[in-house]
Design a protein around this motif. Sequence first.
Motif, mmCIF file in Angstrom:
data_model
loop_
_atom_site.group_PDB
_atom_site.id
_atom_site.type_symbol
_atom_site.label_atom_id
_atom_site.label_comp_id
_atom_site.label_asym_id
_atom_site.label_seq_id
_atom_site.Cartn_x
_atom_site.Cartn_y
_atom_site.Cartn_z
ATOM 1 N N ASN A 324 0.547 -1.295 -0.428
ATOM 2 C CA ASN A 324 0.060 -0.136 0.389
ATOM 3 C C ASN A 324 0.946 1.094 0.308
ATOM 4 O OD1 ASN A 324 -1.874 -1.346 0.146
ATOM 5 N ND2 ASN A 324 -2.896 -0.171 1.517
ATOM 6 N N TRP A 328 0.741 4.058 -3.104
ATOM 7 C CA TRP A 328 0.971 5.659 -2.883
ATOM 8 C C TRP A 328 1.869 6.097 -2.861
ATOM 9 C CZ3 TRP A 328 -2.581 8.897 -0.816
ATOM 10 C CH2 TRP A 328 -2.441 9.972 -0.397
ATOM 11 N N ILE A 625 -5.385 -1.830 -5.709
ATOM 12 C CA ILE A 625 -5.090 -0.741 -4.527
ATOM 13 C C ILE A 625 -5.225 0.596 -4.968
ATOM 14 C CG2 ILE A 625 -3.006 -0.134 -3.206
ATOM 15 C CD1 ILE A 625 -2.600 -3.317 -3.181
ATOM 16 N N LEU A 629 -6.905 4.063 -2.509
ATOM 17 C CA LEU A 629 -5.900 5.081 -2.245
ATOM 18 C C LEU A 629 -6.362 6.012 -2.878
ATOM 19 C CD1 LEU A 629 -2.700 2.745 -1.944
ATOM 20 C CD2 LEU A 629 -4.276 3.505 -0.011
#
Length: 647
Positions: A324, A328, A625, A629
């Motif tokens: 994650n 990001w 993901i 995000l």
Amino acid sequence: MCAIAGFVSTRCNRATLNKMGDILSYRGPDETGLFYEHNVGLINKRLSIIDLKNGKQPAFNENQDIAVVFNGEIFNHLELRKSLEVRGHVISNNSDTAILPHLYEEYGLAMFENLNGQFAIAIYDKKLNKLILARDRLGVVPLFYFFQNREFVFASEVKAILASGRAPSVLCYEAFRDVFTYWSPQHDRTMFEGVKSVLPGQYLVVEDGKITKNKYYKLMFKKPDERIDFNTARQGLEDLLLKAVEKRLMGDVKISTYLSGGLDSSLITSIVAKHFNSSVEAFSVNFEDTRFDEGDYQKQVCDMLGIKRHAILFKNTDFAELINQIIWHSEVPLLRGGPVPLFKLSQLAGANNIKVVLSGEGSDELLGGYDIFKETKIRNYLKKYPDSENRVKLLKRINGFSDSRLESAKAGSLGYFYLHNNEDELFQSHFLRWRQIGFFERFVSDNALMIFRRQKSRNYADRLGFECIEQSKEWSPIQKSQYIEADTFLSRYLLSTQGDRMSMAHSVEARFPFLDDELVGYCMALNDRYKIKALNEKYILKKIAEKYLPKDLINRKKFPYRSPVDVKKVLSDSYMKYMLSDEKISQLNLFNVAKVKGFINGIMKKDVLSEREIMLFMGILTTQILCSLFNIETQMETAISGGYSCV
């Protein structure tokens, strides 16, 4: 390096500027500099490296009518400073940033041609009410922008542009397809509709509600001078490499190296230790999975040089724990796990108060270090000698293909491809890699496939934004292959996803001696046979390395950087399992729910996965993901109707 951001907007204000800067504070935790005047805002989050106390940003000229924020390093700033001072300029401090407003005064938009460095620059000319953005020649440092209805917003990372409130978080479908074809978004695209990248070697001028784009540098190969013999070429390259390393040791902070144990990073580390800093420290990553580990070679180099090595262990469970954060920071889906260990490596460097590291990226692209270049050489040999008895032996030298595939001449095998591929000659070397999109397309939703097929009608040159089609006709096959690799992979993937984004996540600046402007220009004119002798890659560099490294390290079989992705361990994590659940897959409607489910069930039953299967798994998971995000909307109906510019 640092972070920069800003705007030309009637709808943004000082609070917007601070919000954009705050989201990038990890890139520059030492100091904040801000300029806001007449609907123009600039902000810098500084990582202090040169003139720690006085090198504040923005930097101004004497009249305070030119303001500059800057991310990166100008390695020839001392020479430029002297020439400016001779012309009467009074420069406020000793940082490299301080010369930039004066350089603009002296040379205008031609200033960028004088810079040897890695940089993203924003210049506001108050008198002309004009904003200029520029990026370094090879795209080491990132810079993005969004422009709509005369509103212009820019930043070092896309997340700051989204934080401005001016750009929507909407998926760019062509960039989505790019990732599954070329491993990263191409040309000026990002994963976010309407958010563009300033290209390597490009500057933009924002004036009167319009943008003009200009190239001040293009990567161009030259015809080698046959009069230059190998020994002369080798000495010339070594001299430039030493000079490039020395330049990148400038700064008022401790500087270290990344050491993988391969030729490039080992050579850089040895040059630093033997010529410039005998107490340099090296930072390395080791792997719990011993198939990927080069710890013995790292230790051998450090023991030989008598320097300290800091090492961190990459465990098989790290992927699920870190992915994650990786997404990001990278802002793109990933098909390979390489960025994850590098994230841990920069974390280790940052924890040891290291702000600058030297790294070996760029050598493979410039000096023929990848299998894809050897494939090009073999392909051209087989075109000349299609019945050669060496055919199978040659093809077995690369990528470990099996005999059965090589000898199947009419079943779509690689051997057949080498002899009968009729793709445009400029793209031949990479066509086999790119056509994997056909496999990935089986798993996208019907609507996404409809959008993909519309994009497929465009040729490679258009999709990739190539500008050198005519010039490339004069290049050798190896040079063409090197150009494609550098343009599609080096800046957009290697220096970004595995480079800047992972290092700056922990406030660590990576510098790349092999990408020095002078050294790159020299390599552009090197004879192919000096780069690859027979099938011995980076031959000229290996000869240089004989002065610095043990022969067994130089001559060992090339060990490409890879990172393990233990799919079963990843799927044992409840969050990862949820991101690939029928519910989450159907929400985005980018992938076919039933086919993804069947694929996941199938790989869970296997002990060994192919690289293609791992890449597909990675791509689906990290796309899910990313969209989660960044709250990315897919807006598929608009895309299908052709309502987006990047479709």
